[in-house]
Structure formats: C-alpha cells, structure tokens
Scaffold this motif. Structure first.
Motif, PDB file in Angstrom:
ATOM      1  N   THR A   1       2.563   1.727  -3.385  1.00 21.87           N
ATOM      2  CA  THR A   1       1.603   2.159  -4.400  1.00 21.87           C
ATOM      3  C   THR A   1       1.307   3.642  -4.261  1.00 21.87           C
ATOM      4  OG1 THR A   1       0.578  -0.041  -4.436  1.00 21.87           O
ATOM      5  CG2 THR A   1      -0.703   1.774  -5.351  1.00 21.87           C
TER       6      THR A   1
ATOM      7  N   ALA B   1       3.287  -3.598  -6.328  1.00 20.35           N
ATOM      8  CA  ALA B   1       2.880  -2.205  -6.506  1.00 20.35           C
ATOM      9  C   ALA B   1       3.380  -1.676  -7.847  1.00 20.35           C
ATOM     10  CB  ALA B   1       3.417  -1.342  -5.371  1.00 20.35           C
TER      11      ALA B   1
ATOM     12  N   THR C   1       0.827  -1.209   0.000  1.00 18.36           N
ATOM     13  CA  THR C   1       0.000   0.000   0.000  1.00 18.36           C
ATOM     14  C   THR C   1       0.859   1.256   0.000  1.00 18.36           C
ATOM     15  OG1 THR C   1      -1.779  -1.125   1.186  1.00 18.36           O
ATOM     16  CG2 THR C   1      -1.780   1.275   1.263  1.00 18.36           C
TER      17      THR C   1
ATOM     18  N   LEU D   1       1.214  -1.224 -11.740  1.00 20.70           N
ATOM     19  CA  LEU D   1       1.191   0.102 -12.343  1.00 20.70           C
ATOM     20  C   LEU D   1       1.823   0.087 -13.733  1.00 20.70           C
ATOM     21  CD1 LEU D   1       2.070   2.333  -9.261  1.00 20.70           C
ATOM     22  CD2 LEU D   1      -0.109   2.213 -10.450  1.00 20.70           C
TER      23      LEU D   1
ATOM     24  N   SER E   1       2.194   6.593  -6.997  1.00 20.79           N
ATOM     25  CA  SER E   1       1.089   7.301  -7.646  1.00 20.79           C
ATOM     26  C   SER E   1       0.993   8.765  -7.247  1.00 20.79           C
ATOM     27  CB  SER E   1      -0.237   6.603  -7.330  1.00 20.79           C
ATOM     28  OG  SER E   1      -0.483   6.606  -5.940  1.00 20.79           O
TER      29      SER E   1
END
Length: 249
Positions: free
Chosen positions: A93, A180, A90, A184, A97
């Motif tokens: 990520t 992660a 988490t 993406l 982002s």
C-alpha cells in the motif's frame, strides 16, 4: 554479529538488522533463546535501552517472541505466512501510494498475478472457498449495500480465489495485489462502475472455479481488468477538465 558505531543508521536498527540476518542465514534457529539484554549490550557495546529497542523492532516484525519467568527471555520465532501477510499488505500500500505507480501499471500487475492462480485454483478449490465466493456474489447483489461494503466484498471474493490455489507462497505474494492494489483501484472506480456488470463477472468466475475451468477463470479476470481500465479512464477524463478549471481559477 557486528555494528558500525560510526554509521549514520540508528544503533538499535543496526542491532535488529544484525540479529535478523542471523535468523535469515540460519545462524540463529527457530526457538533458540537469544542472549540476555545485558549480554547483547556487552556484545554490541551499547546500552541496554538500545538493545531493548532493537528487540522491540524484531518483535514487531514477528521475528522474535518474549517470555517471562525463570526460563524466559527472547526467542527466535517461527514466522508464518499469516504473520507476514499484514506487513506485505502495508508495504504494498505504501509503495503504491508513495511512489507514483500509475493506475495502468498497478492494474496490469494485479490481474496478471491473479491470472497465474487460475489453473491451481481450478484444480484445488475447496467447498469452503467456493462458498465464500458465492456468499460474496450474493452480498454484492444486495440493493442496500454501501460502496464501502461492496469494496470490502470485492476484496474478500478475490482473496478466496487466490487462496483457492492452495499455495501459501502465492497467497503471500498476492497479498499486495488483492488487499492493497484492489482497494486503491476501488477508490478510483467505485463512483463509475456498474455493479450489475461487476457482479455478473464475479458470478462467471465463481461458476468457472466450481467447474474447474481455468481458461474461463482467466477470461473472467481479463474482462474484469478491461472493465476496470475503462472505468478508470472515464474517471480520469472527468477529473482532467475539473483540474484545469481549478488551476485557472
């Protein structure tokens, strides 16, 4: 353990941080019972609801567990790598982002980290991990497989390779790279990639892992990196004229 009532930081967060520091520094040991809510409230000079919120924060991080009954209370948890794995994914990520990390930077880090696992994976891979890699290669070859399922399989393949290194610290550190960064990257490149090419590269890596050939594993990962970068460049090149036209309109 102290807090600063004049600090702008939330009081419950300060309490949680103070208790966490005590755990990290070894002043609070695994399975030790924490003071009661009333005792913590008196110690930190706050209300019991504030303490309760702090304990919820620690439980969410798997640092403590609660038990009911006469012998219950809050206890210092033994944190496993598996417990922390999801948090690592988490956090990675969110960092990728929200902090404008370039595709090339993420790609470079992701494959450099995985290549570091190649020698250990070649030496330590188990039959089960090889079976997962072979199973995912077979799955990726299915003509009716959706893009989403292919991406999921891609992650599972690389997770098996990383875990084959047999080092939980490496697996934890690579959680962000595999679960992660990889998704993406897949989101950006899946429309352009040649599935057959990707499957062949995965098969070559699986073959090298079975043969305990670390240089060949590393070579396969390098070829995957080059393929990924090429696909991303093509995708970005197509997007740029579209973005320019949209801006003019």
């Amino acid at each position: 353990m102290k807090i600063d009532p004049n600090s702008p930081a939330n009081l419950s967060a300060q309490i949680a941080n103070a208790i966490r520091d005590g755990i990290v520094e070894g002043r609070l040991i695994v399975n030790e019972r924490l003071p009661s809510e009333a005792e913590l409230a008196e110690q930190f000079e706050v209300s019991r609801p504030t303490v309760r919120e702090a304990l919820k924060r620690l439980a969410a991080q798997s640092l403590i567990r609660t038990q009911r009954g006469a012998t219950g209370g809050a206890f210092v948890n033994k944190l496993s790598y598996q417990d922390a794995y999801a948090q690592q994914v988490t956090t990675s990520t969110l960092l990728l982002s929200m902090n404008a990390v370039s595709f090339d930077t993420a790609c470079e880090a992701r494959y450099a980290l995985e290549r570091a696992c190649a020698p250990l994976a070649a030496e330590r891979r188990s039959a089960d991990q090889l079976a997962v890699m072979r199973s995912e290669v077979f799955r990726q070859n299915q003509s009716g497989l959706t893009d989403e399922a292919f991406c999921d399989s891609d992650v599972m393949f690389h997770r098996a390779l990383v875990d084959a290194a047999g080092n939980p610290v490496l697996s934890y550190q690579l959680a962000g790279a595999v679960e992660a960064m990889q998704p993406l990257m897949n989101m950006i490149t899946f429309t352009a990639r040649d599935r057959a090419r990707m499957v062949n590269l995965h098969k070559a890596i699986a073959d090298a892992t079975e043969a305990r050939d670390a240089p060949a594993i590393s070579l396969g990962l390098t070829e995957l990196e080059e393929e990924t970068r090429t696909l991303a460049s093509a995708v970005f090149a197509r997007r740029t004229p579209h973005a320019l036209r949209a801006a003019k309109d």
